[in-house]
Structures are given as C-alpha cells and as structure tokens.
Motif scaffolding. Sequence first.
Motif, PDB file in Angstrom:
ATOM      1  N   THR A 208       0.944  -1.348  -0.073  1.00 23.68           N
ATOM      2  CA  THR A 208       0.018  -0.092  -0.046  1.00 23.68           C
ATOM      3  C   THR A 208       0.825   1.192  -0.068  1.00 23.68           C
ATOM      4  OG1 THR A 208      -0.219  -0.018   2.366  1.00 23.68           O
ATOM      5  CG2 THR A 208      -1.973  -1.073   1.206  1.00 23.68           C
ATOM      6  N   ARG A 209       1.998   1.264   0.391  1.00 26.85           N
ATOM      7  CA  ARG A 209       2.947   2.547   0.631  1.00 26.85           C
ATOM      8  C   ARG A 209       3.992   2.583  -0.250  1.00 26.85           C
ATOM      9  NH1 ARG A 209       2.604   4.146   6.888  1.00 26.85           N
ATOM     10  NH2 ARG A 209       0.216   4.012   7.240  1.00 26.85           N
ATOM     11  N   VAL A 210       4.651   1.281  -0.692  1.00 26.31           N
ATOM     12  CA  VAL A 210       5.748   1.188  -1.646  1.00 26.31           C
ATOM     13  C   VAL A 210       5.371   0.807  -3.064  1.00 26.31           C
ATOM     14  CG1 VAL A 210       8.222   0.284  -1.835  1.00 26.31           C
ATOM     15  CG2 VAL A 210       7.074   0.853   0.533  1.00 26.31           C
ATOM     16  N   ALA A 211       5.076  -0.534  -3.055  1.00 31.65           N
ATOM     17  CA  ALA A 211       4.934  -1.147  -4.404  1.00 31.65           C
ATOM     18  C   ALA A 211       3.618  -0.537  -5.365  1.00 31.65           C
ATOM     19  CB  ALA A 211       4.922  -2.649  -4.424  1.00 31.65           C
ATOM     20  N   GLY A 212       2.766  -0.508  -4.213  1.00 28.41           N
ATOM     21  CA  GLY A 212       1.392  -0.259  -5.222  1.00 28.41           C
ATOM     22  C   GLY A 212       1.575   1.268  -5.559  1.00 28.41           C
ATOM     23  N   PRO A 213       1.922   2.321  -4.966  1.00 26.90           N
ATOM     24  CA  PRO A 213       2.044   3.679  -5.531  1.00 26.90           C
ATOM     25  C   PRO A 213       3.135   3.599  -6.654  1.00 26.90           C
ATOM     26  CG  PRO A 213       2.156   3.887  -3.329  1.00 26.90           C
ATOM     27  CD  PRO A 213       2.280   2.441  -3.400  1.00 26.90           C
ATOM     28  N   ILE A 214       4.246   2.703  -6.601  1.00 24.77           N
ATOM     29  CA  ILE A 214       5.033   2.751  -7.819  1.00 24.77           C
ATOM     30  C   ILE A 214       4.496   2.278  -8.862  1.00 24.77           C
ATOM     31  CG2 ILE A 214       7.121   1.796  -8.591  1.00 24.77           C
ATOM     32  CD1 ILE A 214       8.163   2.155  -5.778  1.00 24.77           C
ATOM     33  N   LEU A 215       3.670   1.337  -8.866  1.00 23.20           N
ATOM     34  CA  LEU A 215       3.006   0.294  -9.786  1.00 23.20           C
ATOM     35  C   LEU A 215       1.801   1.149 -10.428  1.00 23.20           C
ATOM     36  CD1 LEU A 215       3.316  -3.451  -8.684  1.00 23.20           C
ATOM     37  CD2 LEU A 215       4.682  -2.342 -10.428  1.00 23.20           C
ATOM     38  N   MET A 216       1.142   1.960  -9.692  1.00 24.68           N
ATOM     39  CA  MET A 216      -0.159   2.345  -9.996  1.00 24.68           C
ATOM     40  C   MET A 216      -0.176   3.232 -11.378  1.00 24.68           C
ATOM     41  SD  MET A 216      -3.481   2.849  -9.529  1.00 24.68           S
ATOM     42  CE  MET A 216      -3.193   1.751  -7.813  1.00 24.68           C
ATOM     43  N   PRO A 217       0.811   4.154 -11.584  1.00 23.40           N
ATOM     44  CA  PRO A 217       0.879   4.575 -13.093  1.00 23.40           C
ATOM     45  C   PRO A 217       1.173   3.735 -14.222  1.00 23.40           C
ATOM     46  CG  PRO A 217       2.340   5.781 -11.321  1.00 23.40           C
ATOM     47  CD  PRO A 217       1.687   4.640 -10.951  1.00 23.40           C
ATOM     48  N   ALA A 218       1.686   2.653 -13.909  1.00 26.20           N
ATOM     49  CA  ALA A 218       1.892   1.610 -14.848  1.00 26.20           C
ATOM     50  C   ALA A 218       0.592   0.901 -15.165  1.00 26.20           C
ATOM     51  CB  ALA A 218       3.105   0.806 -14.730  1.00 26.20           C
ATOM     52  N   PHE A 219      -0.161   0.482 -14.018  1.00 28.33           N
ATOM     53  CA  PHE A 219      -1.141  -0.174 -14.263  1.00 28.33           C
ATOM     54  C   PHE A 219      -2.201   0.735 -14.599  1.00 28.33           C
ATOM     55  CE2 PHE A 219      -5.388  -1.788 -12.680  1.00 28.33           C
ATOM     56  CZ  PHE A 219      -5.336  -2.856 -12.628  1.00 28.33           C
ATOM     57  N   VAL A 220      -2.509   1.946 -14.333  1.00 31.47           N
ATOM     58  CA  VAL A 220      -3.532   2.819 -15.108  1.00 31.47           C
ATOM     59  C   VAL A 220      -3.194   3.030 -16.667  1.00 31.47           C
ATOM     60  CG1 VAL A 220      -4.356   5.191 -15.143  1.00 31.47           C
ATOM     61  CG2 VAL A 220      -4.053   4.293 -12.895  1.00 31.47           C
ATOM     62  N   SER A 221      -1.888   3.504 -16.939  1.00 35.08           N
ATOM     63  CA  SER A 221      -1.409   3.312 -18.502  1.00 35.08           C
ATOM     64  C   SER A 221      -1.874   2.110 -19.181  1.00 35.08           C
ATOM     65  CB  SER A 221      -0.085   3.719 -18.508  1.00 35.08           C
ATOM     66  OG  SER A 221       0.858   2.709 -17.957  1.00 35.08           O
ATOM     67  N   SER A 222      -1.477   0.877 -18.615  1.00 35.87           N
ATOM     68  CA  SER A 222      -1.974  -0.470 -19.241  1.00 35.87           C
ATOM     69  C   SER A 222      -3.645  -0.387 -19.417  1.00 35.87           C
ATOM     70  CB  SER A 222      -1.462  -1.533 -18.392  1.00 35.87           C
ATOM     71  OG  SER A 222      -0.174  -1.403 -18.343  1.00 35.87           O
ATOM     72  N   VAL A 223      -4.110  -0.153 -18.509  1.00 35.71           N
ATOM     73  CA  VAL A 223      -5.718  -0.052 -18.616  1.00 35.71           C
ATOM     74  C   VAL A 223      -6.268   0.868 -19.664  1.00 35.71           C
ATOM     75  CG1 VAL A 223      -7.923   0.491 -17.344  1.00 35.71           C
ATOM     76  CG2 VAL A 223      -6.209  -0.529 -16.139  1.00 35.71           C
ATOM     77  N   LEU A 224      -5.582   1.968 -19.965  1.00 33.34           N
ATOM     78  CA  LEU A 224      -5.852   2.918 -20.859  1.00 33.34           C
ATOM     79  C   LEU A 224      -5.444   2.400 -22.262  1.00 33.34           C
ATOM     80  CD1 LEU A 224      -4.532   6.398 -19.306  1.00 33.34           C
ATOM     81  CD2 LEU A 224      -7.179   5.661 -19.748  1.00 33.34           C
ATOM     82  N   LEU A 225      -4.401   1.562 -22.202  1.00 30.71           N
ATOM     83  CA  LEU A 225      -4.060   1.040 -23.653  1.00 30.71           C
ATOM     84  C   LEU A 225      -5.062  -0.127 -23.862  1.00 30.71           C
ATOM     85  CD1 LEU A 225      -1.759   0.741 -25.912  1.00 30.71           C
ATOM     86  CD2 LEU A 225      -0.723  -0.807 -24.377  1.00 30.71           C
ATOM     87  N   LEU A 226      -5.451  -0.922 -22.712  1.00 31.69           N
ATOM     88  CA  LEU A 226      -6.551  -1.988 -23.068  1.00 31.69           C
ATOM     89  C   LEU A 226      -7.826  -1.294 -23.666  1.00 31.69           C
ATOM     90  CD1 LEU A 226      -4.334  -3.696 -21.900  1.00 31.69           C
ATOM     91  CD2 LEU A 226      -6.144  -4.783 -20.775  1.00 31.69           C
TER      92      LEU A 226
END
Length: 298
Positions: A208-226
């Motif tokens: 919730t405080r390390v990996a999640g915030p770091i991965l969130m931009p990549a996850f959201v950009s992947s959702v936009l691409l899909l």
Amino acid sequence: MTAPVAPAVTPAGGGRRRGGRLGVLAPTVPFFLYVGIFLVLPTLIVVVGAFQGNDGAFTLSNLSLLNTPSVRSATLTTLGLSAISAVTGAVIGGLLAYALATADPEGRLRRTVLAVCSVLAQFGGVMLAFCFIAAIGRNGSVTQILFDLTGTRITTAWLYEFPGLVLVYAYFQIPLMVIVFLPALDGIRPQWREATETMGGSTWTYWTRVAGPILMPAFVSSVLLLFANAFSAYATAAALISQANPLLALQIRGALSGEVVSDQQNTAKVLAFLMVVIVAIVMALYAWMQRRASRWIR
C-alpha cells in the motif's frame, strides 16, 4: 604576436556532415511514408470530411448527428464495452503478470507463457470470433457435448450480445496486459521489500505504501491502452453481431454500406471523427502516465 586563427569550416566538411545526417535519416523514410499514407492521410480525410457539407463547404451541422439517439446509444455501449473488457483484462492479466514476475526470469515457463501471450494478444478478428462460435455457439462442439451428456441445450444467445463481446475481447486483452505490465513488475527491486521489513513494515504496508504507488501509473496506463485497443476493435464484433449496429465501429460500417440517409454523406466520417477524438484523449493520458511510470522502470 598574432592571434590564433580558428580553423575554417570548409564547404567540403559541411557537405560531409549534411551527407552524414541524410545517411542517418534515410532508413526512417519508409517508416514516415508508411505513417503518412496509412495514418496521417486517412485521419486528415476523416477530420476534413466531418466538417464538410454535401457541396464541399465548411459546416458544423454534421456534428448534430452525434446527438441522435442511435449514436448516443452506440457511443455509450462502445465506451462501456471498452471499459469493462479493459478492467477485466487488466485485473486478470495483472495477476498473471505478477505470477510471471516471481518466476525464474530465464526459466522455460516464463519464456513459454510470454511467447503464448505475444501470439494471443494479436489473435483477434474473424478467426477469434469463429473459434468461439465453433466452441460455444448455437451448434458449437462444447454446446453439443453438453447436450449429449445432460440432454439440455444451453442458451448461447448471450455470445452474440454484450456479454459475449466482453468474453471474446478478454481473450486478447489479458495476454496484452501481461506483455505491457510485466516490465513494471520486473522493475520492482527486492531491496525495497527488505527495507520495508527492516523498518517494521508488513506485507500490507509494502504493497500500500511502496509497491502499490510505484506500480499504479503503469497499471493505469496499461488499462488505458487496453481501453483504446477494445474501443478501436471492429472485426471481432462484426463477425459476432450480424444484426443492428450497437457499436460505433459497426455504425460506421452501416454508413459505408449504404444504410444512410441521402443527405448525410459524411455520416461515417463524423462517427470516425468522434472515435479519433476519444482515442486521442485516451492515448494522451496513456503517454502522460507512461512518463510517470518510466521513472521506476529504468
């Protein structure tokens, strides 16, 4: 005492530099020709045609078509289908990508799954629709086997409607998510988890405080691409849905095939212009999120 004289740049030297630049740019000429002919030129034709009347003069009256009930319904259905299939593909594909990220990077399993995902991500269109129809369609093999075993013929009408499109789209959205999201997961360093545990943090704290915030931009950009991938899909929906035009891409097909009022010759261009605007907005957001995500993947 004479001042030192800087060596003059000879015309021959300048010509060699210009020749060198041309030599570097020459291999990119086919790419820019391809982009210009098959992307830029059709886009310009669509944009210009959307604002032209039947006499070729500039007009904004064509845009009134976007406020008709059929176009509003098709727009909402296309947006809904794209959003649901993108989120479904992102969640399932993200979990599969995480499982691959924890596997041996040089292992046979990971290389095999990535190879399969690379193929399935491009496996769309009429072939994919035919596979689903042949398997779970009205007379599909699975449908027939279930009928032989249970004596009950299952309902398959949903395959040719909105739920069926979501299922079929997920078939190529999930592997695409694995391909685009796996590099972000590989960028997560084990030292970050060790540092969290050293400071007394739990697994929940790490995600919730390390990996999640770091991965969130990549996850959201992947959702936009899909989302953009599903929004622009045509052949799969056209093969599954033969009646009515519930999607924007199918309405463009209907306009081009002559199902249009005689005084609205630019109907297809107006609908295509709407799709271009929506995809441009989505891809701009995708590029912005990718810049934020790339800081952690270096």
